[in-house]
Enzyme design. Structure first.
Site, short mmCIF file in Angstrom:
data_model
loop_
_atom_site.label_atom_id
_atom_site.label_comp_id
_atom_site.label_asym_id
_atom_site.label_seq_id
_atom_site.Cartn_x
_atom_site.Cartn_y
_atom_site.Cartn_z
N LYS A 1 -7.76 -37.61 0.90
CA LYS A 1 -8.00 -37.50 2.34
C LYS A 1 -8.17 -38.87 3.00
CE LYS A 1 -8.89 -34.67 5.85
NZ LYS A 1 -8.10 -33.48 6.21
N GLU B 1 -18.13 -43.37 -11.95
CA GLU B 1 -17.36 -42.97 -10.77
C GLU B 1 -18.20 -42.44 -9.63
OE1 GLU B 1 -17.09 -39.31 -13.55
OE2 GLU B 1 -17.48 -41.46 -13.67
N GLY C 1 -16.63 -33.90 -19.02
CA GLY C 1 -16.28 -32.48 -19.07
C GLY C 1 -17.47 -31.64 -19.48
N HIS D 1 -21.75 -41.92 -15.89
CA HIS D 1 -20.60 -41.72 -14.99
C HIS D 1 -20.51 -42.87 -14.00
CE1 HIS D 1 -19.36 -37.57 -16.04
NE2 HIS D 1 -20.61 -37.48 -16.46
N SER E 1 -1.07 -27.59 12.25
CA SER E 1 -2.35 -26.91 12.43
C SER E 1 -3.24 -27.58 13.47
CB SER E 1 -3.10 -26.86 11.10
OG SER E 1 -3.54 -28.16 10.74
N ASP F 1 -4.14 -33.71 8.33
CA ASP F 1 -3.13 -33.69 7.26
C ASP F 1 -1.74 -33.33 7.79
OD1 ASP F 1 -5.34 -34.17 5.71
OD2 ASP F 1 -5.55 -32.10 5.03
N CYS G 1 -18.42 -40.25 -20.74
CA CYS G 1 -19.20 -39.07 -21.09
C CYS G 1 -18.51 -38.24 -22.17
CB CYS G 1 -19.52 -38.26 -19.84
SG CYS G 1 -20.86 -37.08 -20.07
N TYR G 2 -17.97 -37.06 -21.83
CA TYR G 2 -17.25 -36.28 -22.83
C TYR G 2 -16.12 -37.11 -23.42
CZ TYR G 2 -14.76 -32.44 -25.09
OH TYR G 2 -14.14 -31.63 -26.04
#
Length: 521
Positions: A377, A174, A55, A172, A226, A230, A82-83
């Protein structure tokens, strides 16, 4: 759904979603909840493990975010990043200080002792690259913790309390810039937390079909199709669940890619036999956009008109003698859900609005069916493959919208849209012929608000400039330009100039920026 669940407590990091993606990649179901609502989520989800995100705040600031006490008292495995490491240290009796040298970007950590967190990955006494992003640092560990790795400016790059199964990293894991980060997270969820990998698209498909049937009953559902991945996957899934109780509405606003409207209608009406209302509203949209240059005004104009056209068609469907639709299907994804409940008011609000046209008005009084709201996604694409959608459709590059609108900076006209459609089609055709389409994350052409003088044969021309963009990306959050060789760019540019009337110059965009971003607008 009944899966082993992991809770991610979000302290506002811009890459928190990547934590969830890495966890999901291991076959584990997880949810992200902001720290303000973490206690409620912890009680509701009954997770088997918890990850605390990074964060932007400082734990030294009065009133800065904290994790719920219940998390530390639960005895569950915890990974704090981290945070997350810093608030864990402070909440359990350690010390965090500012004023030391910061670390942003690549760093090397030295492994000091063994740990279950990196068992089979990293060896004691060796160094490994990671990605850091911190100013403050932990200077005193809570009782029971020991140092497992250090870096030049993080004396506790990895610190753990193995007895209490609390594992903390200053870096991090990730992000892709930490090469073994995904494996480290997999170690945490499998070897330490013992979670089962039962999060599959096959299971999700079966569970969601049952959920849709239970929610809808004998009611009718209307879906705004659309043409993107998705809404298409959502429509096929809902149709599998309730059949002809679903009706799709496809609005062609005149800003689709070449041949896209025909492809959508053929796929859903002919191949899947899904009831489909196709509306050509291009004259309405392009007429309303005449003389409009401001990108936000264009976006809002398209959004307003889409709602008006959709509502008109919905009213027609309601009077077709089969009963009025009670439910509205939407292709809402998990990142949309996260953003709607997490931190707000920052620049991302405007950035995100650039790619969305807004929701339907409350006066329509429909209940929402959102079968993809728990998926990222890449998971939507996997579900599409599970449902049998053709790879040529599922594997298409993301198409930020609305349509070609953001790829025509300045005023939009039918002539400009037609020119761009042709140039874009040639560019993508050349990419496919070169076997590069699946290597590139996103590629598209842009018609710049610039005209140049050129000579073609014996004639002087005064025509548009076309810009080509192609980026590589792993997570869709950061991107770098694709390094085409000059032969490819020469072929693509030559074809566009020769075959598209109205373009006499082609340039290639080599800036690094978020995918989908059009800097000129």
């Amino acid at each position: 759904m009944h899966h082993d669940t992991l809770l991610i407590i979000d302290f506002g990091s811009q890459v928190t979603q990547l934590i969830a993606r890495r966890v999901r990649e291991t076959g584990i179901y997880c949810e992200i909840h902001p720290y303000q609502k973490a206690e409620e989520a912890f009680a509701k989800l009954n997770p088997k493990a918890v990850i605390l995100s990074g964060g932007p705040d400082s734990v030294l600031r009065e009133g800065s975010p904290r994790a719920p006490k219940a998390v530390f008292e639960s005895g569950l495995p915890i990974l704090a990043i981290c945070y997350g490491q810093q608030t864990t240290a402070v909440q359990l009796g350690g010390v965090v200080e500012g004023g030391h040298a910061a670390e942003f970007g690549r760093a090397d950590i030295l492994i000091k002792e063994k740990s279950a967190l990196f068992e089979g990955l990293w060896e004691t006494g060796k160094t490994y690259p990671v990605w850091m992003s911190h100013g403050d640092r932990v200077t005193k560990l809570p009782e029971g913790f020991s140092v497992k790795a250090t870096s030049e400016n993080a004396p506790f790059a990895i610190a753990t309390d193995e007895a209490r199964r609390i594992y903390t990293t200053m870096f991090h894991p990730e992000v892709v810039h930490t090469p073994d980060g995904g494996k480290l997270i997999a170690n945490f969820v499998h070897k330490i937390a013992g979670l089962k990998s039962d999060w599959t698209m096959g299971a999700y498909r079966a569970e969601m079909i049952a959920k849709i049937r239970a929610q809808v009953g004998k009611g009718r559902v209307i879906c705004g199709l659309s043409g993107g991945v998705d809404s298409s996957v959502a429509a096929v899934l809902i149709h599998e669940a309730i059949g002809d109780q679903l009706t799709c509405v496809y609005v062609d606003h005149g800003l689709m890619r070449k041949g896209e409207s025909e492809q959508v209608v053929s796929l859903f009406r002919d191949h899947y036999n899904i009831p489909l209302v196709a509306v050509d509203a291009s004259e309405t949209f392009l007429g309303a956009l005449a003389g409009v240059s401001d990108p936000e005004v264009k976006r809002k104009t398209i959004g307003r008109l889409f709602i008006e056209v959709f509502e008109r068609e919905a009213n027609k469907i309601a009077h077709d003698g089969k009963g009025a639709p009670e439910f509205l299907a939407q292709g809402t994804l998990y990142p949309d859900v996260i953003e709607s409940v997490s931190f707000s008011g920052g620049p991302s609000v405007t950035i995100k609005s650039h790619h969305n046209v807004g929701g339907l008005p409350e006066r329509m009084k429909m209940k929402l069916v959102e079968p993809l709201r728990e998926l990222f996604k890449d998971e939507v694409r996997a579900l599409g493959r599970e449902l049998g959608l053709p790879e040529s459709f599922i594997g298409r590059h993301p198409f930020p919208g609305p349509g070609l609108a953001i790829r025509i900076p300045g005023e939009i006209t039918r002539e400009k849209a037609d020119i761009l459609r042709e140039a874009d089609a040639i560019y993508l055709e050349e990419i496919r012929k070169a076997g590069l389409y699946d290597t590139i994350w996103q590629a598209f052409a842009v018609l710049l608000p610039v005209r140049t003088v050129g000579v073609m044969g014996d004639h002087r021309t005064y025509d548009h400039v076309c810009a080509l963009r192609a980026v590589t990306s792993v997570d869709g959050m950061t991107a770098d330009f694709f390094p085409f060789d000059m032969n490819f760019l020469g072929r693509a540019a030559t074809r566009i100039i020769n075959e598209v009337k109205g373009i006499n110059r082609v340039v290639y965009d080599i800036t690094s920026k978020p995918p989908g971003t059009i800097e000129w607008e």
